[in-house]
Design a protein around this motif. Structure first.
Motif, PDB file in Angstrom:
ATOM      1  N   LYS A  20       0.850  -1.184   0.000  1.00  0.00           N
ATOM      2  CA  LYS A  20       0.000   0.000   0.000  1.00  0.00           C
ATOM      3  C   LYS A  20       0.888   1.237   0.000  1.00  0.00           C
ATOM      4  N   SER A  21       0.346   2.342  -0.501  1.00  0.00           N
ATOM      5  CA  SER A  21       1.111   3.575  -0.571  1.00  0.00           C
ATOM      6  C   SER A  21       1.184   4.212   0.810  1.00  0.00           C
ATOM      7  N   LEU A  28      -2.260  -0.870  -3.439  1.00  0.00           N
ATOM      8  CA  LEU A  28      -1.892  -0.793  -4.857  1.00  0.00           C
ATOM      9  C   LEU A  28      -2.653  -1.883  -5.598  1.00  0.00           C
ATOM     10  N   VAL A  29      -3.688  -1.515  -6.317  1.00  0.00           N
ATOM     11  CA  VAL A  29      -4.555  -2.491  -6.980  1.00  0.00           C
ATOM     12  C   VAL A  29      -3.860  -3.159  -8.164  1.00  0.00           C
ATOM     13  N   TYR A  30      -2.841  -2.534  -8.720  1.00  0.00           N
ATOM     14  CA  TYR A  30      -2.141  -3.096  -9.867  1.00  0.00           C
ATOM     15  C   TYR A  30      -0.981  -3.983  -9.450  1.00  0.00           C
ATOM     16  N   ALA A  31      -0.743  -4.143  -8.157  1.00  0.00           N
ATOM     17  CA  ALA A  31       0.277  -5.064  -7.643  1.00  0.00           C
ATOM     18  C   ALA A  31      -0.402  -6.389  -7.303  1.00  0.00           C
ATOM     19  N   PRO A  32       0.313  -7.510  -7.392  1.00  0.00           N
ATOM     20  CA  PRO A  32      -0.289  -8.818  -7.119  1.00  0.00           C
ATOM     21  C   PRO A  32      -0.938  -8.959  -5.736  1.00  0.00           C
ATOM     22  N   ASN A  33      -0.330  -8.402  -4.683  1.00  0.00           N
ATOM     23  CA  ASN A  33      -0.879  -8.421  -3.323  1.00  0.00           C
ATOM     24  C   ASN A  33      -1.215  -9.805  -2.781  1.00  0.00           C
ATOM     25  N   TRP A  44       9.485  -7.032  -5.150  1.00  0.00           N
ATOM     26  CA  TRP A  44       8.654  -6.651  -6.290  1.00  0.00           C
ATOM     27  C   TRP A  44       8.559  -5.131  -6.388  1.00  0.00           C
ATOM     28  N   HIS A  48      10.027  -2.715  -9.500  1.00  0.00           N
ATOM     29  CA  HIS A  48       9.128  -1.909 -10.303  1.00  0.00           C
ATOM     30  C   HIS A  48       9.237  -0.409 -10.028  1.00  0.00           C
ATOM     31  N   TYR A  50       9.484   1.435  -7.076  1.00  0.00           N
ATOM     32  CA  TYR A  50       8.918   2.053  -5.883  1.00  0.00           C
ATOM     33  C   TYR A  50       9.987   2.157  -4.794  1.00  0.00           C
TER      34      TYR A  50
END
Length: 52
Positions: A20-21, A28-33, A44, A48, A50
């Protein structure tokens, strides 16, 4: 963007981590989580672009 990890189902066999930010505390919805380890999530994020 700075990110941090969070844990879901802490202490359970189905425990996993997500990202999360830091600024707005949003997932982060675009990260696998769904990483099994915190290190996996952090790797990861670094890969990418971050910051942690």
């Amino acid at each position: 963007m700075k990110v941090t990890t969070y844990c879901i189902n802490k202490g359970q066999p189905s425990q996993y981590y997500g990202l999360k930010s830091v600024e707005d505390n949003q997932v982060l919805v675009y990260a696998p989580n769904n990483w099994k380890t915190e290190k996996g999530a952090l790797r990861w994020a670094l890969k990418h672009g971050y910051s942690i």
